[in-house]
Design a protein around this motif. Sequence first.
Motif, PDB file in Angstrom:
ATOM      1  N   GLU A 450       0.898  -1.223  -0.026  1.00 15.19           N
ATOM      2  CA  GLU A 450      -0.034  -0.103   0.303  1.00 15.19           C
ATOM      3  C   GLU A 450       0.885   1.291  -0.318  1.00 15.19           C
ATOM      4  O   GLU A 450       1.664   1.279   0.359  1.00 15.19           O
ATOM      5  CB  GLU A 450      -1.056  -0.347   1.056  1.00 15.19           C
ATOM      6  CG  GLU A 450      -2.276  -1.344   1.359  1.00 15.19           C
ATOM      7  CD  GLU A 450      -3.117  -0.757   0.422  1.00 15.19           C
ATOM      8  OE1 GLU A 450      -4.102   0.585   0.729  1.00 15.19           O
ATOM      9  OE2 GLU A 450      -3.490  -1.595   0.396  1.00 15.19           O
ATOM     10  N   HIS A 453      -1.445   8.164  -2.558  1.00 17.73           N
ATOM     11  CA  HIS A 453      -1.453   8.910  -3.946  1.00 17.73           C
ATOM     12  C   HIS A 453      -1.838   9.988  -3.741  1.00 17.73           C
ATOM     13  O   HIS A 453      -2.714  10.427  -3.225  1.00 17.73           O
ATOM     14  CB  HIS A 453      -2.738   8.326  -5.005  1.00 17.73           C
ATOM     15  CG  HIS A 453      -1.556   6.475  -5.930  1.00 17.73           C
ATOM     16  ND1 HIS A 453      -1.911   5.746  -4.724  1.00 17.73           N
ATOM     17  CD2 HIS A 453      -0.992   6.009  -6.605  1.00 17.73           C
ATOM     18  CE1 HIS A 453      -1.848   4.592  -5.572  1.00 17.73           C
ATOM     19  NE2 HIS A 453      -1.092   4.812  -6.383  1.00 17.73           N
ATOM     20  N   SER A 456      -5.133  11.858  -4.703  1.00 16.11           N
ATOM     21  CA  SER A 456      -6.922  11.670  -4.011  1.00 16.11           C
ATOM     22  C   SER A 456      -6.642  11.840  -2.139  1.00 16.11           C
ATOM     23  O   SER A 456      -7.760  11.442  -1.960  1.00 16.11           O
ATOM     24  CB  SER A 456      -7.080  10.135  -4.499  1.00 16.11           C
ATOM     25  OG  SER A 456      -6.070   9.149  -4.426  1.00 16.11           O
ATOM     26  N   ARG A 458      -5.376   9.290  -1.099  1.00 15.94           N
ATOM     27  CA  ARG A 458      -6.015   7.216  -0.609  1.00 15.94           C
ATOM     28  C   ARG A 458      -4.885   6.428  -0.627  1.00 15.94           C
ATOM     29  O   ARG A 458      -3.701   6.642  -2.136  1.00 15.94           O
ATOM     30  CB  ARG A 458      -7.433   6.934  -0.868  1.00 15.94           C
ATOM     31  CG  ARG A 458      -8.520   7.936  -1.123  1.00 15.94           C
ATOM     32  CD  ARG A 458      -9.388   7.123  -0.931  1.00 15.94           C
ATOM     33  NE  ARG A 458      -9.583   7.229  -2.801  1.00 15.94           N
ATOM     34  CZ  ARG A 458     -10.123   7.853  -3.356  1.00 15.94           C
ATOM     35  NH1 ARG A 458     -10.993   9.059  -2.948  1.00 15.94           N
ATOM     36  NH2 ARG A 458      -9.844   7.913  -4.760  1.00 15.94           N
ATOM     37  N   CYS A 459      -4.790   5.423  -0.197  1.00 17.38           N
ATOM     38  CA  CYS A 459      -3.814   4.224  -0.114  1.00 17.38           C
ATOM     39  C   CYS A 459      -4.622   3.700  -1.228  1.00 17.38           C
ATOM     40  O   CYS A 459      -5.615   3.296  -0.847  1.00 17.38           O
ATOM     41  CB  CYS A 459      -2.829   3.813   0.854  1.00 17.38           C
ATOM     42  SG  CYS A 459      -1.827   4.812   2.001  1.00 17.38           S
ATOM     43  N   SER A 460      -3.554   2.347  -1.755  1.00 19.16           N
ATOM     44  CA  SER A 460      -3.936   1.788  -2.400  1.00 19.16           C
ATOM     45  C   SER A 460      -2.054   0.886  -3.108  1.00 19.16           C
ATOM     46  O   SER A 460      -1.381   1.007  -2.776  1.00 19.16           O
ATOM     47  CB  SER A 460      -4.590   1.919  -3.978  1.00 19.16           C
ATOM     48  OG  SER A 460      -3.741   3.059  -5.553  1.00 19.16           O
ATOM     49  N   PRO A 461      -2.609  -0.040  -3.804  1.00 22.83           N
ATOM     50  CA  PRO A 461      -2.290  -1.136  -4.235  1.00 22.83           C
ATOM     51  C   PRO A 461      -1.010  -1.423  -5.329  1.00 22.83           C
ATOM     52  O   PRO A 461      -1.492   0.031  -5.678  1.00 22.83           O
ATOM     53  CB  PRO A 461      -2.621  -2.594  -4.396  1.00 22.83           C
ATOM     54  CG  PRO A 461      -4.100  -2.355  -3.518  1.00 22.83           C
ATOM     55  CD  PRO A 461      -4.337  -1.655  -3.466  1.00 22.83           C
ATOM     56  N   THR A 464      -1.739  -3.672  -9.705  1.00 21.48           N
ATOM     57  CA  THR A 464      -2.993  -5.260  -9.845  1.00 21.48           C
ATOM     58  C   THR A 464      -2.632  -5.652 -10.747  1.00 21.48           C
ATOM     59  O   THR A 464      -2.684  -5.078 -11.939  1.00 21.48           O
ATOM     60  CB  THR A 464      -4.234  -3.833  -9.215  1.00 21.48           C
ATOM     61  OG1 THR A 464      -4.506  -3.320  -8.124  1.00 21.48           O
ATOM     62  CG2 THR A 464      -5.672  -5.055  -9.311  1.00 21.48           C
ATOM     63  N   ASP A 490      -3.628   6.628  -8.599  1.00 24.55           N
ATOM     64  CA  ASP A 490      -3.490   5.542  -9.234  1.00 24.55           C
ATOM     65  C   ASP A 490      -4.218   4.759 -10.314  1.00 24.55           C
ATOM     66  O   ASP A 490      -5.233   4.751 -10.290  1.00 24.55           O
ATOM     67  CB  ASP A 490      -4.585   4.391  -7.427  1.00 24.55           C
ATOM     68  CG  ASP A 490      -4.703   2.914  -7.711  1.00 24.55           C
ATOM     69  OD1 ASP A 490      -3.911   2.457  -8.831  1.00 24.55           O
ATOM     70  OD2 ASP A 490      -5.024   2.139  -6.950  1.00 24.55           O
ATOM     71  N   ASP A 493      -6.931   2.194 -12.007  1.00 29.12           N
ATOM     72  CA  ASP A 493      -8.380   3.042 -12.844  1.00 29.12           C
ATOM     73  C   ASP A 493      -8.288   3.844 -13.493  1.00 29.12           C
ATOM     74  O   ASP A 493      -8.969   3.983 -14.181  1.00 29.12           O
ATOM     75  CB  ASP A 493      -9.168   2.744 -11.526  1.00 29.12           C
ATOM     76  CG  ASP A 493      -9.655   2.210 -10.251  1.00 29.12           C
ATOM     77  OD1 ASP A 493      -9.941   0.981 -10.544  1.00 29.12           O
ATOM     78  OD2 ASP A 493      -9.498   1.917  -9.153  1.00 29.12           O
TER      79      ASP A 493
END
Length: 797
Positions: A450, A453, A456, A458-461, A464, A490, A493
């Motif tokens: 994680e 970013h 945003s 927010r955290c994300s992998p 993917t 991220d 998406d």
Amino acid sequence: MLLLVVDTKVLHLVESEEEPSPGVGGGFCRWQLNPGMYHYKTVPANRGNWARGCVDGSVLVQFTVCLRRAGQTVYQQVLSVERPPTLQGWNWGYCGEYAFYHALYPRAWTVYHLPGQDVTLTCRQVSPVIPHDYQDSSLPVAVFLWDIENKNDYDLEVSIMFTMVNGSGHKDDKSGGHWNEPFHLEKDGDAVSGVLLHHCPAVNPYTLCIAAREKADREVSHQTAFSPKGTCSALWNDLITDGRLDSPTGSSPPTAKGDKVAAALAVGCTVPAQSHNMLEFCLAWDMPKITFGSREREHIRRYTRYFGARGAASPALSHYALTHYRQWEKSIEEWQRPILQDSSLPSWYKSALFNELYFIVDGGTVWTELPEDADVSGGLRSENGGLPAQPAVIKEYGRFAYLEGQEYRMYNTYDVHFYASFALIMLWPKLALSVQYDIAGSVVQQDPTERLHLMSGRCSPVKTRNVVPHDIGDPDDEPWQRVNAYLIHDTADWKDLNLKFVLQVYRDFHLTQDRQYLQDMWPICQAVMESEMKFDLDGDGLIENSGYADQTYDGWTVTGPSAYCGGLWLASLCVMCKMAILLDNKEMYQLYRSTLDKGSTAFDKLLWNGKYYNYDSSGRDLSNSVMSDQCAGHWFLRASGLGDGEFKAFPQEKIRSALKSVYELNVMSFAGGHMGAVNGMRPEGVPDRSSVQSDEVWIGVVYGLAATMIHEGMLTEGLRTAEGCYRTVWEQLGMAFQTPEAYCEKSIYRSLAYMRPLSIWAMQLALNASQRDQTTLASTGTTDQDQAVQAQKEDQS
């Protein structure tokens, strides 16, 4: 004619139908010996001609001329306009009004008229950057050929001195332990000699080599080592005394910490009255093994396959270059001649087409061998719907990576490579396929780590599974091993990355007819298309953007179905249909065909306004802006030999109407029609200023737009559109060989030396296709009107 004038900070290209305008001779330096890591430093002992070598690096060199008559020196001059604070014992300040620079990459000509001497020097610079050549194009060398014209009624003795600092102006130049040594190499009846400059930092040591070809009528001499600080009068006086250097034997002692060392090489010859002679020099740089910033892995450069990886290749490289440059020039001339001799093409286009190729070499470029233990497949092998561990094309031709831009430090940034890839697939197709295999292997990988970013919050992998990565990594980390250095969004998406992979796969197959490549890529294409399907939220066959900047325009918000991503989606469905037929997969053909039919209906219903496709379908005040890149999907279909009949995603009359709207509004209503196409334009004729990117001009996008126009028979409009970018960048902004990603109407620019403008080669592909079509029409007797009637029937059906 085209004239590139070099001044001390920038390069300007101007077009002149008369005699060349006076220019300024000098130099500047952009150093990149450690892979992908640039620093900017002008080194006084190195000022002068600017060399761009093989497809793997760039360096800078300096020359001085000495003229002697009847045993007496009558003129000695550093060929630079600079007056640096060091080396004040040298005669600096060459008058720039007497110098000119001409460039058709990978060759250049620097012309010096020596004031009051009736002598003209022309330095021809040659680098082995040769299409479809995967050996010599990898060599880290550049050749400097000095033509000396003596217009006097008496003979002259002429010497050219080549000086080089052991280093690049980086702080490690003073780290100590660097040393020089002379060398002589004779092989197959040809001899070269010069000086090796061994640069010995703890990381990525290398050897620079300045060399000259020996001949019976030339005298080669050298100074193994001198200090490039202070006045340095001793070296200057050594040359001025007799036109030669002392040529001491043996190597220099290693430098003490805090000191620098340089070397000099001089070659002299007699030039008879009213005659010519020529001197041949070479610069080589041997850094066979490299590590990136993480220092985790050692990588072996491509050229070591031919010259070894021991770090002792410089003499052999120099000898090879000085005995093969004529063959290189012949190959370059044969490649460029048909375009240069095509009178239907304007001069600016010929200049832009070849000179924009600088970025193939100067894009932080690395070209390495595939390690024996490497597994490109990402762990998913062919028998399980993946790739071979070591695809034959990478094993044979190596791994290739170039930066998004010299200021945007990410390798093989894929949303941008989509545009730039035309240069590789047309000129070095095996490298283009190599890049694709690397990307395909990374698709099936995942990194659940994680991270935050920036946009945003927010955290994300990091990565993917079953989506295309944004890039293959940062040169200050470990490219190929850790992907997605991009931190703004991220990109799992993003709506364009997967589609751009699919479109490139088929375009590359169309141009190479490599069926094994198509078969290998097919399961990866299916995987990314399945991932993309989730963005069709309402099942109408059309994907939707998610209300943020989720594509290459990463500062320009887009919501719902959009012209750009929706068009890429439909084009991808179209090529998936084509690939399914080629691979005899009827089931997948039916899936993609039905989705394409539904999606096309939704695309027209939601986005077509009678003249062009709206930016998006959000219903916002600015959703009906005119996007210059709205036909990107159709562009790739045309580049892939599709876009008609069964394999068509867009009605031809709507594409042409959209292109005409873009030309009238984004091109001709912006900056008087002289700066290319602005990304976003309002229907009332003012730029869309809703984001930091909507009112920019992206040069690489404009070249792609121009290619689309050419494919659609709008040759005049396409050339006019692209010309605006060329005139702005190469003439008005003075950004030759550092074309930026973007500029605004008020000449504010962003991200110098950027990958995307390599898309100008898409224009050449379109011109080639147009010429073939005209030849076919002439042989069949079909007219343009017949074609238009047939297209209308197809659209109605």
